[in-house]
Design a protein around this motif. Structure first.
Motif, short mmCIF file in Angstrom:
data_model
loop_
_atom_site.label_atom_id
_atom_site.label_comp_id
_atom_site.label_asym_id
_atom_site.label_seq_id
_atom_site.Cartn_x
_atom_site.Cartn_y
_atom_site.Cartn_z
N LEU A 155 10.83 29.98 60.25
CA LEU A 155 11.72 30.20 59.38
C LEU A 155 12.49 31.55 59.91
CD1 LEU A 155 11.10 29.00 55.92
CD2 LEU A 155 13.12 28.63 57.12
N ALA A 156 11.54 32.61 60.12
CA ALA A 156 12.28 34.08 60.41
C ALA A 156 12.89 33.89 61.82
CB ALA A 156 11.11 34.88 60.44
N GLY A 157 12.51 33.17 62.72
CA GLY A 157 13.23 33.05 63.89
C GLY A 157 14.56 32.54 63.62
N ASN A 158 14.75 31.22 62.83
CA ASN A 158 15.91 30.61 62.64
C ASN A 158 16.92 31.43 61.99
OD1 ASN A 158 15.03 28.49 63.80
ND2 ASN A 158 14.45 27.47 61.65
N TRP A 159 16.50 32.35 61.02
CA TRP A 159 17.16 33.40 60.16
C TRP A 159 17.97 34.53 61.13
CZ3 TRP A 159 20.08 33.43 55.56
CH2 TRP A 159 19.67 32.34 54.63
N VAL A 160 16.87 35.09 62.03
CA VAL A 160 17.18 36.17 62.78
C VAL A 160 18.35 35.66 63.77
CG1 VAL A 160 16.25 37.69 64.61
CG2 VAL A 160 15.00 37.52 62.37
N MET A 161 18.09 34.47 64.29
CA MET A 161 18.84 34.08 65.34
C MET A 161 20.22 33.47 64.82
SD MET A 161 16.46 32.13 68.12
CE MET A 161 15.66 31.14 67.01
N GLY A 162 20.15 32.97 63.50
CA GLY A 162 21.23 32.15 62.88
C GLY A 162 22.03 33.23 61.98
N GLU A 163 21.90 33.26 60.77
CA GLU A 163 22.67 33.99 59.65
C GLU A 163 22.63 35.57 60.10
OE1 GLU A 163 25.56 34.05 56.76
OE2 GLU A 163 24.31 31.99 57.98
N LEU A 164 21.71 36.23 60.41
CA LEU A 164 21.74 37.56 60.67
C LEU A 164 22.44 37.73 61.84
CD1 LEU A 164 20.46 40.54 60.05
CD2 LEU A 164 18.74 39.92 61.53
N SER A 165 22.30 37.01 62.82
CA SER A 165 23.04 37.29 64.18
C SER A 165 24.39 37.21 63.86
CB SER A 165 22.44 36.52 65.37
OG SER A 165 23.05 36.58 66.60
N ARG A 166 24.87 36.09 63.37
CA ARG A 166 26.33 35.95 63.06
C ARG A 166 27.23 36.98 62.33
NH1 ARG A 166 29.72 34.18 59.01
NH2 ARG A 166 27.76 34.04 57.51
N ARG A 167 26.11 37.46 61.39
CA ARG A 167 26.71 38.60 60.42
C ARG A 167 26.98 39.82 61.29
NH1 ARG A 167 28.15 38.87 55.36
NH2 ARG A 167 28.09 36.87 54.37
N LEU A 168 25.72 40.21 62.18
CA LEU A 168 25.86 41.35 63.02
C LEU A 168 27.05 41.36 64.01
CD1 LEU A 168 22.17 41.63 64.01
CD2 LEU A 168 23.33 43.27 62.20
N ASN A 169 27.33 40.37 64.72
CA ASN A 169 28.14 39.98 65.55
C ASN A 169 29.71 40.12 64.93
OD1 ASN A 169 26.77 39.54 67.80
ND2 ASN A 169 26.59 37.11 67.41
N ALA A 170 30.10 39.53 63.66
CA ALA A 170 31.17 39.64 62.79
C ALA A 170 31.48 41.01 62.59
CB ALA A 170 30.94 38.73 61.91
N ASP A 171 30.50 41.95 62.56
CA ASP A 171 30.64 43.26 61.88
C ASP A 171 30.72 44.26 62.96
OD1 ASP A 171 31.04 42.22 59.48
OD2 ASP A 171 29.25 43.06 58.40
N GLU A 172 30.45 43.85 64.22
CA GLU A 172 30.19 44.33 65.54
C GLU A 172 29.08 45.53 65.14
OE1 GLU A 172 33.94 45.98 66.63
OE2 GLU A 172 34.61 44.11 67.37
#
Length: 491
Positions: free
Chosen positions: A356-373
């Motif tokens: 679950l931790a891997g999915n959230w780091v690669m998924g939602e967290l990564s998406r937000r980091l990319n969007a906010d640069e």
């Protein structure tokens, strides 16, 4: 990309299917030494022109080069990181050519016997594992820099960069698309920054890539290559290779011969343009540098370096697979940087849910980091907060959809406590079996046709009933419990 280039792409894009693309890379990696490779002058970036150049860098008569041990140390570390052979004896050569920013009229490099020989780099493209073989990595000095002052119509030479230590990393022509080339470059960038031999700053020129691109009919001999110089971003790298491939195919289809050349990529037009004809090794008239003895590296030095090195990304990825039960692909994604790996391990240690931790780091967290640069070090959600959120998913307190709402609140700084957000927004899942059973009975009574279809073996009708039950519970029903109760009720 210019309109003309876009029209060419549209007209000729289908022709790519009949050709095989062949790509090799040469990457100039600036090493993180405080002084230059053959002098004690500083390598700090951004100084006033010609304030960090010594007599050796200026090539004054009688000035002799002295090898920087730190540069050799970093070459050894890279060789170990890619499972290459570290030569016990390697030789420096003079590469002769004449540019205004090359004060000696030659560059000190390595030719016949490089310090690092062989090795490979592994990475994923669209979930598929790829391997690029390395031919060599050799030590050399950088040239100076020409400065063009258009407003006064003059050019000057800055020798601050002259003599800066480089490790030039050369691949075999193993890549077959721009996507593979970019994935390789990103993986190489990760390796050199992970082990600390290069800061990886592409804008400052610390990591400069040259792509050798050719096309051929499948099974034919290698085509004539053109070298795209100084690609300083992954985005431009892909654009440049794609355009060059299409241009070469168009030329061949129109009956023209491809001539070996060095080309530059213009980001404004999206096109490559020839800068000069490409030299071969014979043109440089290599010969051993008489001022530098062979570089001798003992096995004890190599083994001491191996023992002192940090855990490598491929080793860490293998550990993630073994310890956390992750797939090879997920383990590779979570070791894209040391910061990402550390973040993931901190979350996992706190919540005990590695997948679950891997999915959230690669998924939602990564998406937000990319969007906010943002980098992961700048994440608005801490490891502790994400671990707490994942714990609430795992124990059934909230659904994945509700978890995303909690994550949004944390990311936007609306709250700092996961449980407080769940309570304030009323996101807690309905897990009371009696309450859920009552809702399911009402759904079954209201949808007799779907019930009949489910009993006749229609899985879509079952999914429809699940949807109705979730809707009736206002999204708060525990999906696993809803499925279980429905199956039980329907026999």
């Amino acid at each position: 990309m210019s309109q003309n280039a876009m029209n060419t792409v549209k007209k000729k894009s289908l022709l790519v299917q009949g050709y095989e693309v062949v790509i090799g890379f040469e990457t100039h990696t600036q090493l993180t030494t405080a002084s230059k490779i053959f002098s004690r002058a500083s390598t700090a970036f951004g100084a006033e022109p010609n304030t960090q150049a010594s007599a050796v860098d200026f090539a004054l008569p009688g000035a002799l080069p002295v090898m920087n041990k730190g540069a050799v140390q970093r070459a050894i570390e890279f060789g170990l990181a890619i499972n290459a052979h570290i030569a016990e004896s390697s030789v420096f050569a003079r590469k002769n050519y004449f540019y205004p920013d090359l004060p000696k009229g030659y560059q000190i490099s390595q030719f016949e016997i490089p310090v690092v020989q062989g090795g490979s780099v592994e990475f994923f493209v669209d979930g598929e594992k790829k391997t690029v073989r390395l031919e060599r990595a050799h030590l050399e000095e950088d040239a100076g820099k020409s400065l063009h002052e258009d407003f006064i119509g003059m050019s000057g030479i800055d020798l601050n960069r002259a003599g800066t230590p480089l490790l030039e990393i050369v691949t075999q022509p193993d890549m077959r698309s721009s996507s593979e080339a970019v994935a390789y470059a990103k993986e190489l960038h990760k390796i050199v920054t992970w082990i600390g031999i290069c800061d990886g700053n592409m804008q400052e020129g610390s990591f400069r890539c040259d792509a050798n691109v050719s096309v051929r009919k499948p099974g034919a001999e290698l085509g004539t290559r053109r070298e795209i110089k100084n690609l300083n971003s992954f985005k431009f790298m892909q654009q440049a290779i794609d355009f060059e491939v299409r241009w070469q195919i168009e030329q061949i289809e129109d009956g023209h011969e491809i001539r070996q050349a060095t080309v530059l990529f213009d980001p404004d037009s999206g096109e490559t343009r020839a800068m000069r004809t490409k030299e071969d090794a014979a043109d440089y008239r290599y010969f051993p540098d008489p001022d530098l003895p062979p570089l001798m590296i003992g096995r004890d030095w190599v083994e001491q370096t191996r023992a002192a090195m940090t855990e490598l990304p491929r080793v860490m990825a293998a550990r993630f697979e073994a310890d956390y039960g992750l797939s090879e692909y997920d383990a590779g994604q979570l070791t894209q940087s040391r910061a990402t790996a550390s973040y993931f391990e901190a979350v996992t240690a706190s919540c005990g849910q590695p997948k679950l931790a891997g999915n959230w780091v690669m998924g939602e967290l990564s998406r937000r980091l990319n969007a906010d640069e943002k980098s992961i070090e700048e994440s608005s959600v801490s490891q502790t907060q994400l671990a707490s959120l994942i714990t609430r998913i795992a124990d059934g307190t909230i659904s994945n959809n509700a978890a995303r709402q909690v994550f949004d609140a944390l990311w936007l700084g609306q709250a700092s406590d996961v449980d407080a957000v769940i309570e304030a927004k009323g996101l807690k899942q309905m897990s009371d079996s009696g309450e859920l059973e009552k809702i399911i009975d009402e759904v079954l009574a209201a949808n007799p046709k779907n019930v009949e279809e489910v009993r006749a073996g229609n899985t879509k009708a079952f999914n429809a009933l699940v949807g109705q039950a979730m809707k009736a519970s206002k999204g708060k029903g525990n999906p696993a419990q809803v499925n279980e109760l429905l199956k039980k009720k329907l026999g």
